[in-house]
Motif scaffolding. Structure first.
Motif, PDB file in Angstrom:
ATOM      1  N   LEU A   1     -54.887  -3.401 -34.502  1.00 14.52           N
ATOM      2  CA  LEU A   1     -53.960  -4.135 -33.634  1.00 14.52           C
ATOM      3  C   LEU A   1     -54.235  -3.898 -32.160  1.00 14.52           C
ATOM      4  N   ASN A   2     -55.438  -3.423 -31.845  1.00 14.69           N
ATOM      5  CA  ASN A   2     -55.686  -2.998 -30.461  1.00 14.69           C
ATOM      6  C   ASN A   2     -55.871  -4.138 -29.476  1.00 14.69           C
ATOM      7  N   THR A   3     -55.877  -5.379 -29.958  1.00 16.18           N
ATOM      8  CA  THR A   3     -55.938  -6.489 -29.003  1.00 16.18           C
ATOM      9  C   THR A   3     -54.540  -6.921 -28.553  1.00 16.18           C
ATOM     10  N   ILE A   4     -53.486  -6.318 -29.113  1.00 13.17           N
ATOM     11  CA  ILE A   4     -52.122  -6.660 -28.706  1.00 13.17           C
ATOM     12  C   ILE A   4     -51.791  -6.018 -27.368  1.00 13.17           C
ATOM     13  N   ASP A   5     -51.267  -6.814 -26.458  1.00 10.13           N
ATOM     14  CA  ASP A   5     -50.764  -6.301 -25.193  1.00 10.13           C
ATOM     15  C   ASP A   5     -49.264  -6.038 -25.317  1.00 10.13           C
ATOM     16  N   THR A   6     -48.481  -7.080 -25.579  1.00  6.96           N
ATOM     17  CA  THR A   6     -47.042  -6.922 -25.759  1.00  6.96           C
ATOM     18  C   THR A   6     -46.562  -7.826 -26.887  1.00  6.96           C
ATOM     19  N   VAL A   7     -45.420  -7.444 -27.464  1.00  7.18           N
ATOM     20  CA  VAL A   7     -44.764  -8.245 -28.493  1.00  7.18           C
ATOM     21  C   VAL A   7     -43.413  -8.678 -27.946  1.00  7.18           C
ATOM     22  N   GLU A   8     -43.160  -9.962 -27.976  1.00  7.89           N
ATOM     23  CA  GLU A   8     -41.931 -10.541 -27.433  1.00  7.89           C
ATOM     24  C   GLU A   8     -41.128 -11.183 -28.559  1.00  7.89           C
ATOM     25  N   THR A   9     -39.822 -11.136 -28.482  1.00  5.93           N
ATOM     26  CA  THR A   9     -38.969 -11.840 -29.440  1.00  5.93           C
ATOM     27  C   THR A   9     -38.134 -12.885 -28.698  1.00  5.93           C
ATOM     28  N   GLN A  10     -37.865 -13.977 -29.381  1.00  5.72           N
ATOM     29  CA  GLN A  10     -36.966 -15.015 -28.880  1.00  5.72           C
ATOM     30  C   GLN A  10     -35.987 -15.329 -30.001  1.00  5.72           C
ATOM     31  N   GLY A  11     -34.732 -14.916 -29.827  1.00  3.49           N
ATOM     32  CA  GLY A  11     -33.763 -15.078 -30.892  1.00  3.49           C
ATOM     33  C   GLY A  11     -34.075 -14.137 -32.044  1.00  3.49           C
ATOM     34  N   TYR A  12     -33.554 -14.437 -33.219  1.00  3.14           N
ATOM     35  CA  TYR A  12     -33.756 -13.546 -34.351  1.00  3.14           C
ATOM     36  C   TYR A  12     -34.901 -13.980 -35.259  1.00  3.14           C
ATOM     37  N   LYS A  13     -35.545 -15.135 -34.955  1.00  2.00           N
ATOM     38  CA  LYS A  13     -36.585 -15.639 -35.852  1.00  2.00           C
ATOM     39  C   LYS A  13     -37.968 -15.737 -35.213  1.00  2.00           C
ATOM     40  N   LYS A  14     -38.061 -15.724 -33.898  1.00  2.00           N
ATOM     41  CA  LYS A  14     -39.351 -16.008 -33.269  1.00  2.00           C
ATOM     42  C   LYS A  14     -39.969 -14.743 -32.688  1.00  2.00           C
ATOM     43  N   VAL A  15     -41.266 -14.534 -33.016  1.00  2.00           N
ATOM     44  CA  VAL A  15     -42.043 -13.398 -32.506  1.00  2.00           C
ATOM     45  C   VAL A  15     -43.264 -13.959 -31.789  1.00  2.00           C
ATOM     46  N   ILE A  16     -43.524 -13.468 -30.588  1.00  2.00           N
ATOM     47  CA  ILE A  16     -44.673 -13.930 -29.817  1.00  2.00           C
ATOM     48  C   ILE A  16     -45.549 -12.723 -29.479  1.00  2.00           C
ATOM     49  N   PHE A  17     -46.824 -12.810 -29.856  1.00 10.86           N
ATOM     50  CA  PHE A  17     -47.796 -11.755 -29.577  1.00 10.86           C
ATOM     51  C   PHE A  17     -48.644 -12.185 -28.379  1.00 10.86           C
ATOM     52  N   HIS A  18     -48.611 -11.393 -27.334  1.00 12.54           N
ATOM     53  CA  HIS A  18     -49.467 -11.617 -26.172  1.00 12.54           C
ATOM     54  C   HIS A  18     -50.652 -10.661 -26.298  1.00 12.54           C
ATOM     55  N   LEU A  19     -51.848 -11.222 -26.358  1.00 14.51           N
ATOM     56  CA  LEU A  19     -53.051 -10.423 -26.604  1.00 14.51           C
ATOM     57  C   LEU A  19     -53.770 -10.103 -25.296  1.00 14.51           C
ATOM     58  N   LYS A  20     -54.447  -8.956 -25.288  1.00  8.52           N
ATOM     59  CA  LYS A  20     -55.208  -8.535 -24.111  1.00  8.52           C
ATOM     60  C   LYS A  20     -56.439  -9.409 -23.919  1.00  8.52           C
ATOM     61  N   THR A  21     -57.059  -9.757 -25.032  1.00 10.02           N
ATOM     62  CA  THR A  21     -58.275 -10.563 -25.025  1.00 10.02           C
ATOM     63  C   THR A  21     -58.188 -11.569 -26.159  1.00 10.02           C
ATOM     64  N   PRO A  22     -58.951 -12.645 -26.115  1.00 14.90           N
ATOM     65  CA  PRO A  22     -58.949 -13.602 -27.218  1.00 14.90           C
ATOM     66  C   PRO A  22     -59.321 -12.926 -28.534  1.00 14.90           C
ATOM     67  N   ASP A  23     -58.628 -13.309 -29.602  1.00 16.84           N
ATOM     68  CA  ASP A  23     -58.902 -12.686 -30.902  1.00 16.84           C
ATOM     69  C   ASP A  23     -58.611 -13.690 -32.015  1.00 16.84           C
ATOM     70  N   ALA A  24     -59.620 -14.443 -32.401  1.00 17.86           N
ATOM     71  CA  ALA A  24     -59.454 -15.448 -33.453  1.00 17.86           C
ATOM     72  C   ALA A  24     -59.210 -14.816 -34.812  1.00 17.86           C
ATOM     73  N   THR A  25     -59.485 -13.514 -34.945  1.00 21.14           N
ATOM     74  CA  THR A  25     -59.251 -12.837 -36.230  1.00 21.14           C
ATOM     75  C   THR A  25     -57.820 -12.323 -36.352  1.00 21.14           C
ATOM     76  N   PHE A  26     -56.993 -12.506 -35.323  1.00 24.85           N
ATOM     77  CA  PHE A  26     -55.656 -11.929 -35.323  1.00 24.85           C
ATOM     78  C   PHE A  26     -54.791 -12.360 -36.522  1.00 24.85           C
ATOM     79  N   PRO A  27     -54.828 -13.632 -36.951  1.00 23.43           N
ATOM     80  CA  PRO A  27     -54.042 -13.999 -38.138  1.00 23.43           C
ATOM     81  C   PRO A  27     -54.412 -13.185 -39.374  1.00 23.43           C
TER      82      PRO A  27
END
Length: 534
Positions: free
Chosen positions: A143-169
């Protein structure tokens, strides 16, 4: 009734079984009994690993197979491979053109097995916890390409990555991204013991003795909301000390199915039709075996020593002598079935040659014979390992250039000593976290890697790995992947040996055995059921 050997095709994403049972599978267990699965994996709580089933620490195939049944992840792999698909999420996608912002929306009605709602905050807590603990096992590096994890409401999660990572899914489909209950898992330390609390297809009850798991009982989680549909109500996983004991239990009817790791002799016996009531399933596999080097250790600090070993090892003789048809020679860390594979070691060294190895050592001023000890684990990869290392010793010593001894150590001690840099040369296996070439390179060569290798190549870490991850079409990453393989063949921080096939043996009344393992050796207990075979 004839014993059946099933061979399933090796095309990822087109993984279609060739047998349909004669009876209806049904969801219940025969006479109310759980389906019982044997394994030679061992699970122990130790000083080095007090939380063997904590997703912030667990990083071996056996532990991950327990976690996959009990912890839910945002994404999962389809039973036949291919691209990851939503699991705890109802949808996930990159929302930018640079593969640096990844957004997931949770399914409705998600709850932990205890009934508490699963929210975006729980997902963020779980990911932040892994990154904060940063266990010595190296699992957080996924998980080292993750910069921050953000939530919006109780259902939405947004991952902000340090660098592009097409393998993240793919990474969000692995147990390191398992969603845990914040009240059950401390934020800043591992959860000790064998308890697992999640929202996955099963709940887990662990039976233990002297700090070891003796039985794992998986009971269908009636509150589970996700992609998988368990076809049984209960499965028991029983660890055995070796393949012989596991096979004897299958013969005696004490277990219904056995997985990793069977011996070559057992597989040949079953293939020859020794038991008409047992079917043997062969499936595509991405398991690899290799030698790792502590490149700061005196015996192998000089690259020429490692190169000479690469020049001498006869993979063909090794696999045919020890594993027969169970394994194929491998000349790269990347298996031959994945896009980006190149036979970099064969391209560089060609056929085994004592003369070439002698020349490599002579030019580097290395005095021969080079004395080394090759270390292996006695109880983690099956009974062929000791014989494999005996063959390696014979091959290296036959050259007159090496004076090699071998030493076997129990896994719980072996892994701790390897991470501590105790061994100069050691043997390990790798079962991929996900089926992409990146996962056969970054875990060995990137920062915080699985092996704690002292070897550092800035071109690989700072340029080639990040460049390959920018490619959403993974075939487009092949050039960078091939360059990495060429560098590994030159520097030899690891020496690939072979790629394995995988097998499941099941009694005839067990259905779904052809789906029990996916191509990455992930156990899928929800696929098993009772039925009638003919």
């Amino acid at each position: 009734m004839n014993r059946k050997t099933l061979v399933l095709p090796a095309v990822l994403g087109l993984f279609t079984p060739v047998l349909v049972g004669c009876g209806e599978p049904g969801g219940g267990d025969r006479k109310g009994h759980a389906i019982t699965v044997g394994t030679t994996d061992s699970f122990a709580a130790t000083e080095h690993s007090p939380g063997p089933l904590d997703p912030a620490h667990a990083y071996d195939a056996g532990s991950w197979n327990l976690l996959r049944q009990t912890l839910q992840t945002l994404m999962t792999m389809e039973r036949g491979g291919g691209e990851p698909v939503p699991e705890a999420a109802e949808s996930c996608a990159f929302t930018d053109t640079g593969n640096e912002r990844y957004e997931c929306t949770l399914r409705d009605g998600l709850t932990f097995a205890g009934g508490e709602a699963v929210t975006a905050t729980d997902v963020k807590y779980s990911i932040d916890r892994v990154l904060g603990i940063k266990s010595s096992s190296g699992v957080a590096s996924l998980l080292n390409t993750i910069d921050t994890v953000e939530t919006q409401g109780y259902k939405k999660v947004i991952f902000h990555l340090k660098t592009p990572d097409a393998t993240f899914p793919f990474k969000l489909a692995t147990p390191v991204a398992g969603i845990v209950h914040p009240e059950e898992y401390p934020r800043d330390r591992l959860r000790e013991g064998f308890r697992v609390d999640g929202s996955g297809p099963y709940t887990l009850e662990a039976e233990t003795k002297d700090g070891r798991l003796t039985k794992a009982v998986f009971t269908k989680n009636e509150k589970y909301q996700g992609r998988h549909t368990p076809k049984n109500g209960k499965v028991e996983l029983r660890p055995f000390v070796d393949a012989g004991a596991m096979g004897a239990a299958l013969d005696a009817g004490e277990i219904d199915l056995m997985t990793r790791t069977m011996s070559p002799e057992q597989i040949k016996k079953l293939s020859d039709g020794a038991d008409e009531d047992v079917k043997l399933v062969e499936t595509p596999g991405l398991e690899i075996r290799y030698l790792g080097f502590n490149t700061e250790a005196p015996g192998v600090r000089k690259k020429a020593v490692r190169q000479a070993m690469a020049q001498l090892v006869d993979r063909g003789a090794l696999t045919s002598t020890v594993y027969g048809e169970m394994a194929d020679p491998l000349y790269s860390l990347v298996p031959v079935t994945l896009p980006g594979h190149s036979s970099a070691f064969f391209n560089r060294y060609g056929a085994p040659s004592t003369d070439k190895a002698r020349s490599i050592l002579s030019k580097a001023g290395v005095t021969t014979p080079v004395k080394l000890t090759l270390h292996y684990t006695t109880d983690h990869y099956g009974p062929g390992t000791a014989k494999e290392f005996a063959v390696l010793k014979k091959q290296l010593n036959a050259s007159g250039l090496f004076d090699v001894e071998v030493k076997g150590t129990e896994w719980k001690k072996f892994r701790a000593e390897e991470l501590d840099g105790t061994y100069a040369v050691y043997g390990l296996g790798w079962f991929p976290d996900f089926p992409d070439a990146d996962n056969f390179l970054a875990p060995f060569l990137d920062k915080g890697n699985f092996l704690a290798l002292p070897y550092v190549n800035s071109a690989i870490r700072d340029d080639l790995i990040p460049r390959s991850r920018r490619e959403a079409d993974r075939t487009g990453a092949s050039r960078s992947i091939e360059e990495i393989q060429d560098i590994v063949a030159e520097d030899v921080p690891v020496l690939p040996l072979w790629q394995g096939r995988q097998y499941v043996a099941a009694r005839d009344d067990v259905q779904g055995a052809e789906w029990a393992l996916d191509s990455s050796s992930n156990l899928q207990l929800w696929e098993l059921s009772r039925g009638v075979s003919g």
